[in-house]
Motif scaffolding. Structure first.
Motif, PDB file in Angstrom:
ATOM      1  N   VAL A 138      18.153  16.571 -14.638  1.00  8.08           N
ATOM      2  CA  VAL A 138      18.360  16.263 -13.109  1.00  8.08           C
ATOM      3  C   VAL A 138      16.898  16.021 -12.260  1.00  8.08           C
ATOM      4  O   VAL A 138      16.360  15.219 -11.528  1.00  8.08           O
ATOM      5  CB  VAL A 138      19.143  16.786 -12.122  1.00  8.08           C
ATOM      6  N   ALA A 139      16.089  17.262 -12.690  1.00  4.36           N
ATOM      7  CA  ALA A 139      14.920  17.490 -12.046  1.00  4.36           C
ATOM      8  C   ALA A 139      13.948  16.292 -12.590  1.00  4.36           C
ATOM      9  O   ALA A 139      13.049  15.642 -11.756  1.00  4.36           O
ATOM     10  CB  ALA A 139      14.273  18.931 -12.535  1.00  4.36           C
ATOM     11  N   GLU A 140      13.908  16.084 -13.784  1.00  4.02           N
ATOM     12  CA  GLU A 140      13.249  14.830 -14.442  1.00  4.02           C
ATOM     13  C   GLU A 140      13.572  13.579 -13.799  1.00  4.02           C
ATOM     14  O   GLU A 140      12.474  12.740 -13.228  1.00  4.02           O
ATOM     15  CB  GLU A 140      13.240  14.550 -15.930  1.00  4.02           C
ATOM     16  N   GLU A 141      14.849  13.400 -13.470  1.00  2.00           N
ATOM     17  CA  GLU A 141      15.262  12.019 -12.863  1.00  2.00           C
ATOM     18  C   GLU A 141      14.488  11.758 -11.357  1.00  2.00           C
ATOM     19  O   GLU A 141      14.302  10.782 -10.875  1.00  2.00           O
ATOM     20  CB  GLU A 141      16.855  11.941 -12.847  1.00  2.00           C
ATOM     21  N   GLU A 142      14.593  13.076 -10.656  1.00  2.00           N
ATOM     22  CA  GLU A 142      14.319  13.199  -9.211  1.00  2.00           C
ATOM     23  C   GLU A 142      12.604  12.774  -9.100  1.00  2.00           C
ATOM     24  O   GLU A 142      12.231  12.377  -8.370  1.00  2.00           O
ATOM     25  CB  GLU A 142      14.454  14.326  -8.742  1.00  2.00           C
TER      26      GLU A 142
END
Length: 483
Positions: free
Chosen positions: A303-307
């Motif tokens: 999720v952090a990578e996507e953000e």
């Protein structure tokens, strides 16, 4: 003040003559008291302050000169340059546009405005303005160089690159040689994929200016692409020294280390940056791609990578890491991410390798094999490429070629025990029973009962019959002298 900023008396002759007429007319018709400030003198004082680095004071003089005489293109132009130096870019644009409006055939404000538009990534507008600057003065030494930089950044088509290359070839044929023309020529030749010519041009640049950072970096990248990692690293380190460890040069050194398989050296290079440098997104992203196990990210990390990717949609390292994270759970998305990363940085073999591996995961084996073979032509020791090519060839039932790849793997990485299983089954499928039996037995001798239980069970089921077939002399007989 650099020569490009100071406007000398010779350039001003016509403007000053017009200015004097205008001022005389204003002074004889106005009811206002005579203004003691002389606009030309104010302008010169502005240039003096500009040259001394006192930009605020320079602006004050330029604006006073313009208040006395609003139609003063040189003052507008210099005010624009001062605004650029102060990073007041919107005000700089107004000044350059006004200078062009006042003096439509003067190339300098076009050139400055075009470079400002490049900085703002308004590439189409920049091309129009810079082309106009070159039309106004075909001997302008800066306009073709600026256009070359623009065309490389905007990935211009061959139809635009080739005519500019001819202009630069003509410019480099004149004496004395101009290092900037040669550097621009090399960049365009590289964009046209004429690597031999580009290397020759950068060699010429470095003969004239051995510390030319741009040429050192371009030649380093070309050498790395040709697998000359030693030469590439020599150039990249020289660029790093000449640029006093600029971020771009340091990142290049790290990427060359990474490309040559020296991950630890790449990480150390990034860790040597100051604290502010270490926090920059491109540094964090590259370091993560070298140290983070992207294939095993937690759900929260994904999720952090996507953000982060939403904030930096063109960051190839982030795209690659997310592609690795999704390779098994979402092969289709993973494949698209790797394709994007490879498209953003087509010369980065790590991204191309990841794309090939994603194709294997998506069971598009023929496409994967074609890409992975091209990668191995450039980087023959690429372990990931060999591993995925072996898998692709095996699935395509191209068993002789698959055996050659798996044998390379066990010679390079002897603890890759499962490769012996695939070597054995490939020989078995080819009817080469003696070779299959030898490979099966090697596999059993080295296999781990916990890691390889499934394959061990399959081999134990196959061996009794295979031994009988070998004993009866069945199977394909190799020609005399065959290995």
């Amino acid at each position: 003040m650099p020569a490009r900023f100071r406007i000398h008396h010779a350039v001003l002759l016509l403007s000053l003559a017009l200015l004097c007429v205008s001022l005389t007319r204003a002074q004889t018709t106005s009811d206002e008291p005579e203004n003691e400030d002389d606009s030309v003198q104010l302008f010169q004082q502005g240039q003096d302050a500009h040259e001394a680095g006192d930009l605020t004071r320079a602006l004050e003089f330029y604006e006073r000169a313009l208040k006395v005489h609003p139609e003063f293109p040189e003052a507008e132009y210099q005010r624009g340059n001062a605004f650029v130096a102060l990073n007041r870019l919107s005000e700089a644009e107004v000044s350059f546009r006004r200078a062009i409006e006042l003096q439509t055939k003067w190339p300098l404000p076009y050139l400055a405005f075009g470079k400002l538009l490049m900085r703002a990534e308004r590439f189409d507008e920049a091309e129009t303005i810079l082309s106009r600057s070159l039309e106004l003065d075909e001997n302008n030494p800066i306009a073709p160089v600026a256009l070359a930089n623009l065309y490389v950044r905007m990935k211009a088509p061959r139809s635009k690159l080739q005519p500019l290359l001819e202009t630069l070839k003509s410019a480099t044929s004149r004496e004395p040689s101009n290092v900037n023309f040669w550097a621009a020529r090399g960049s365009i030749e590289r964009a046209l994929d004429d690597k031999t010519a580009a290397l020759s041009s950068f060699d010429r640049v470095l003969l004239m200016d051995k510390g030319n950072v741009a040429a050192l970096m371009e030649r380093a990248e070309l050498r790395a692409e040709a697998k000359n990692y030693e030469g590439a690293l020599t150039d990249a380190l020289a660029a790093q020294r000449a640029s006093k460890s600029s971020l771009a040069a340091t990142l290049l050194v790290a990427r060359i280390y990474a490309g040559s398989g020296k991950t630890a050296e790449a990480v150390r290079t990034l860790d040597a940056l100051d604290e502010a440098g270490k926090r920059l997104p491109e540094v964090v992203s590259l370091r993560n791609s070298l140290t983070k196990d992207c294939g095993n990210l937690t759900a929260e990390e994904r999720v952090a990578e996507e953000e982060l990717l939403k904030q930096q949609p063109g960051n190839a390292s982030l795209i690659e890491c997310l592609g690795a994270a999704l390779r098994t759970s979402d092969p289709t998305r993973s494949l698209e991410l790797y394709r994007q990363a490879a498209e953003i940085e087509p010369r980065n073999l790590r991204y191309a390798t990841g794309y090939g591996a994603a194709l294997v995961q998506a069971r598009r084996f023929a496409e994967a094999a074609a890409i992975l073979r091209r990668i191995l032509d450039i980087q023959p020791d690429n372990l990931v490429a060999h591993t995925n090519l072996a898998t692709a060839l095996y699935e395509l039932k191209q068993f002789p070629a698959a055996v050659a790849e798996f044998k390379w793997l066990v010679e390079t990485k002897p603890d890759l025990v499962v490769a012996y299983f695939f070597i054995a089954t490939a020989h078995d499928n080819l009817g080469e029973y003696t070779d299959a039996l030898a490979a099966y037995e090697t596999f059993l001798a080295r296999a781990d009962a916990q890691k390889n239980q499934l394959e061990i069970d399959k081999v134990n089921l196959r061996l009794p019959l295979l031994r009988k077939q070998v004993k009866r002399g069945e199977g394909v007989k190799k020609k005399k002298g065959g290995k």
